[in-house]
Design a protein around this motif. Sequence first.
Motif, mmCIF file in Angstrom:
data_model
loop_
_atom_site.group_PDB
_atom_site.id
_atom_site.type_symbol
_atom_site.label_atom_id
_atom_site.label_comp_id
_atom_site.label_asym_id
_atom_site.label_seq_id
_atom_site.Cartn_x
_atom_site.Cartn_y
_atom_site.Cartn_z
ATOM 1 N N MET A 197 39.290 34.769 45.639
ATOM 2 C CA MET A 197 40.478 35.301 46.324
ATOM 3 C C MET A 197 41.552 35.696 45.296
ATOM 4 N N GLU B 189 44.758 35.664 44.550
ATOM 5 C CA GLU B 189 46.140 35.229 44.390
ATOM 6 C C GLU B 189 46.595 35.470 42.947
ATOM 7 N N PRO C 215 48.846 27.464 46.984
ATOM 8 C CA PRO C 215 49.415 26.467 47.901
ATOM 9 C C PRO C 215 49.744 25.138 47.218
ATOM 10 N N VAL D 276 53.579 32.523 51.605
ATOM 11 C CA VAL D 276 53.829 32.465 50.165
ATOM 12 C C VAL D 276 52.518 32.480 49.380
ATOM 13 N N ALA D 277 51.535 31.707 49.800
ATOM 14 C CA ALA D 277 50.296 31.597 49.045
ATOM 15 C C ALA D 277 49.187 31.102 49.961
ATOM 16 N N PHE D 278 47.938 31.390 49.574
ATOM 17 C CA PHE D 278 46.772 30.837 50.272
ATOM 18 C C PHE D 278 45.667 30.631 49.245
ATOM 19 N N ASP D 279 44.676 29.779 49.577
ATOM 20 C CA ASP D 279 43.547 29.583 48.674
ATOM 21 C C ASP D 279 42.235 29.808 49.422
ATOM 22 N N MET D 280 41.120 29.525 48.756
ATOM 23 C CA MET D 280 39.803 29.835 49.326
ATOM 24 C C MET D 280 39.457 29.008 50.562
ATOM 25 N N VAL E 207 41.654 28.639 52.889
ATOM 26 C CA VAL E 207 42.678 29.138 53.803
ATOM 27 C C VAL E 207 43.796 28.104 53.970
ATOM 28 N N ASN E 208 43.931 27.152 53.018
ATOM 29 C CA ASN E 208 45.170 26.385 52.924
ATOM 30 C C ASN E 208 46.298 27.378 52.671
ATOM 31 N N LEU E 209 47.459 27.147 53.305
ATOM 32 C CA LEU E 209 48.576 28.091 53.203
ATOM 33 C C LEU E 209 49.839 27.378 52.762
ATOM 34 N N THR E 210 50.745 28.113 52.125
ATOM 35 C CA THR E 210 52.140 27.683 52.087
ATOM 36 C C THR E 210 52.988 28.740 52.770
#
Lengths: 78, 78, 78, 78, 78, 78, 78
Positions: free
Chosen positions: F1, F3, F9, G36-40, G42-45
């Motif tokens: 991904m 980012e 996060p 603001v951000a996400f990871d693989m 799909v954790n989000l801020t």
Amino acid sequence: MNESVGSRPVDLLNAAKGKTVLVELKNGHSLTGKLVAFDMHVNLTLEDTEEKKDDQTLRKLGSIFVRGDMIILISPTV
Amino acid sequence: MNESVGSRPVDLLNAAKGKTVLVELKNGHSLTGKLVAFDMHVNLTLEDTEEKKDDQTLRKLGSIFVRGDMIILISPTV
Amino acid sequence: MNESVGSRPVDLLNAAKGKTVLVELKNGHSLTGKLVAFDMHVNLTLEDTEEKKDDQTLRKLGSIFVRGDMIILISPTV
Amino acid sequence: MNESVGSRPVDLLNAAKGKTVLVELKNGHSLTGKLVAFDMHVNLTLEDTEEKKDDQTLRKLGSIFVRGDMIILISPTV
Amino acid sequence: MNESVGSRPVDLLNAAKGKTVLVELKNGHSLTGKLVAFDMHVNLTLEDTEEKKDDQTLRKLGSIFVRGDMIILISPTV
Amino acid sequence: MNESVGSRPVDLLNAAKGKTVLVELKNGHSLTGKLVAFDMHVNLTLEDTEEKKDDQTLRKLGSIFVRGDMIILISPTV
Amino acid sequence: MNESVGSRPVDLLNAAKGKTVLVELKNGHSLTGKLVAFDMHVNLTLEDTEEKKDDQTLRKLGSIFVRGDMIILISPTV
């Protein structure tokens, strides 16, 4: 697993790109929208999405990302 | 695990390709349709699918992709 | 994990191949049938299967594929 | 993780092999039987098994395979 | 993830070895006992265990193995 | 991904170390405490923890280990 | 899986960075805030987050970390 080439479940999803699909979710809701993309977790993006319950439109959601682990089935033949 | 060759659970699914199968889902619904393809997660594609509950047809769904983690059992002997 | 050789849980399943087993499912139903094959996810195939609830036969299912993640326990000593 | 040698949770299970254990399951039932084998998923085989609910014996199951993901706790000190 | 050395969640569990801990389970029960060992799945072994619900002791369980996926939280400060 | 660097996060969690956070759990309870450490599973350790339900303090728990799979969200802005 | 380049579900999330999104959660609540951000996973801020149920604001949460496995869908078109 011994599937022959050209006979994988994702073939149906690839053929459905750009077309309207019905997506049944584990929470009893369903989504209809144009299938834009999917990945190996069956995460989806849809466009022009409507969220429904018992055939009644709950709301219009436009473009959305859907987590694959919430999906029961996807039907391109709406 | 020590299964002999030719004695794996997927053999039953391979033999069922192109035939009508019954698929029991974890939400209490069942699907009948022609098995087109499956993968290592037991994701399936079916054709000419009917969704049923308590032996009553709820609707016809045509071609569908079913997520393997929703499946309880698959019976080719409908 | 320090299991000695010849003392693994799958030994019981290997010994049960070709015999009738009872399979308890997480949805409260049980299956009895002849164990044909299993894999590392404890996916099973059974033959001459009967689906039961509270000791009452719900229906006969013939040959079936059962997803391992629906299984509570398997007893070859029916 | 910094466990010292000889201080792992499976040590308790290894020491319990051949002895009677109590197994609490996520469906509210419990099993008592002789622990024969376990694997890294905490799949178990038990012998001379009794299935209980609220301290009442539901039935005798003999030798069984129990899927590790159904287990809450295992107590060798019955 | 950018944790500094000496600042990992397992540090708390390592420091709690040999001490009494409270373990909250996903089924609404709690366990108190001496923490003997844990592994990377947060599987635990406890000694002198008491199982409680709503601060009432249900029973004494002695030495037990607890599956990590049933655990909500562990508190060494009982 | 895709980012960009510095936009993950976990940056929020790293910045929250040593500060009071609110942790919402899947069982409807919430925790407030000082964030000490976290790992890649979002397992946490908190200090001076209070467990609450519907804004009422249920009890004080001191230092605790929280399993990441029980967590809905973490808010450092209490 | 045969997705063409530039047609992945995460493209929608990347395009939504810095914009307000609606996040539907598995517990029936929803969140709106700036992605603001996400990871693989799909954790989000999110920033400037409001938690809602049935279109009613329950509370303001400011900056939060959301665990990806609680998410049903994300819609940048609020």
